[in-house]
Write a protein that holds these residues in place. Structure first.
Motif, PDB file in Angstrom:
ATOM      1  N   MET A  51       8.503   0.716   1.954  1.00 15.35           N
ATOM      2  CA  MET A  51       8.316   1.922   2.846  1.00 15.35           C
ATOM      3  C   MET A  51       6.934   1.439   3.558  1.00 15.35           C
ATOM      4  O   MET A  51       5.918   1.078   3.093  1.00 15.35           O
ATOM      5  N   LEU A  92       3.122  10.860   2.920  1.00 12.56           N
ATOM      6  CA  LEU A  92       3.729  11.526   1.568  1.00 12.56           C
ATOM      7  C   LEU A  92       2.515  11.659   0.450  1.00 12.56           C
ATOM      8  O   LEU A  92       2.396  12.881  -0.035  1.00 12.56           O
ATOM      9  N   LEU A  93       1.732  10.641   0.500  1.00 10.29           N
ATOM     10  CA  LEU A  93       0.572  10.672  -0.615  1.00 10.29           C
ATOM     11  C   LEU A  93      -0.155  12.076   0.001  1.00 10.29           C
ATOM     12  O   LEU A  93      -0.958  12.795  -0.879  1.00 10.29           O
ATOM     13  N   GLU A  97       2.999  -2.361   2.882  1.00 12.51           N
ATOM     14  CA  GLU A  97       4.287  -1.801   2.545  1.00 12.51           C
ATOM     15  C   GLU A  97       4.110  -1.301   0.993  1.00 12.51           C
ATOM     16  O   GLU A  97       3.521  -2.039   0.279  1.00 12.51           O
ATOM     17  N   LEU A  98       4.812  -0.084   0.478  1.00 12.32           N
ATOM     18  CA  LEU A  98       4.862   0.098  -0.735  1.00 12.32           C
ATOM     19  C   LEU A  98       6.731   0.482  -1.070  1.00 12.32           C
ATOM     20  O   LEU A  98       6.879   1.264  -0.433  1.00 12.32           O
ATOM     21  N   TYR A 104       4.547   6.073   6.572  1.00 10.98           N
ATOM     22  CA  TYR A 104       5.052   6.976   5.803  1.00 10.98           C
ATOM     23  C   TYR A 104       4.778   7.222   4.437  1.00 10.98           C
ATOM     24  O   TYR A 104       4.538   8.601   4.110  1.00 10.98           O
ATOM     25  N   TRP A 105       4.207   5.924   3.534  1.00 16.07           N
ATOM     26  CA  TRP A 105       3.875   6.389   2.037  1.00 16.07           C
ATOM     27  C   TRP A 105       2.699   7.059   2.283  1.00 16.07           C
ATOM     28  O   TRP A 105       2.225   7.909   1.608  1.00 16.07           O
TER      29      TRP A 105
END
Length: 90
Positions: free
Chosen positions: A42, A50-51, A38-39, A46-47
Motif C-alpha cells: 500500500m 489510515l494511521l 510502501e507497507l 493511503y497507509w
C-alpha cells in the motif's frame, strides 16, 4: 438599567484539547503526498491516512475521557428562573 451579567460559556477549555489538533494535521496533504515507502503493498499516502484515523480516534477519545467530568459552567450561587428568563423585567 443594570449592566448585563456576564453569561457562562458552554465551551470547555483544557490543555487536553490541544490533542484535537493532531487529526487536523492530516488535512495538510503536501506533507505526505508521495508513494514510498510502501507497507504491505500500500502506498505511503493511503497507509498514513489510515494511521491518522486511528491516531485521531485515540486523541479524541483521550480528550473526551480527560474532560468529561468538568463542569461547563463555573460554580457559584444558583440562579433562579427569573434571572434565566431573557424576557424578565424587574
Amino acid at each position: 438599567m443594570a449592566p448585563p451579567k456576564k453569561s457562562a460559556s458552554g465551551i470547555r477549555w483544557s490543555p487536553w484539547n490541544l490533542l484535537l489538533l493532531v487529526p487536523l494535521l492530516l488535512l495538510i496533504t503536501p506533507f505526505f503526498n508521495r508513494t514510498g515507502p510502501e507497507l504491505i503493498g500500500m502506498p505511503f499516502f493511503y497507509w498514513f491516512q489510515l494511521l491518522g484515523v486511528v491516531v485521531g480516534v485515540a486523541a479524541t477519545t483521550t480528550v473526551f475521557v480527560m474532560t468529561k467530568d468538568r463542569p461547563t459552567t463555573p460554580p457559584g450561587p444558583g440562579r433562579d428562573v427569573d434571572e434565566l428568563d431573557e424576557g424578565a423585567t424587574r
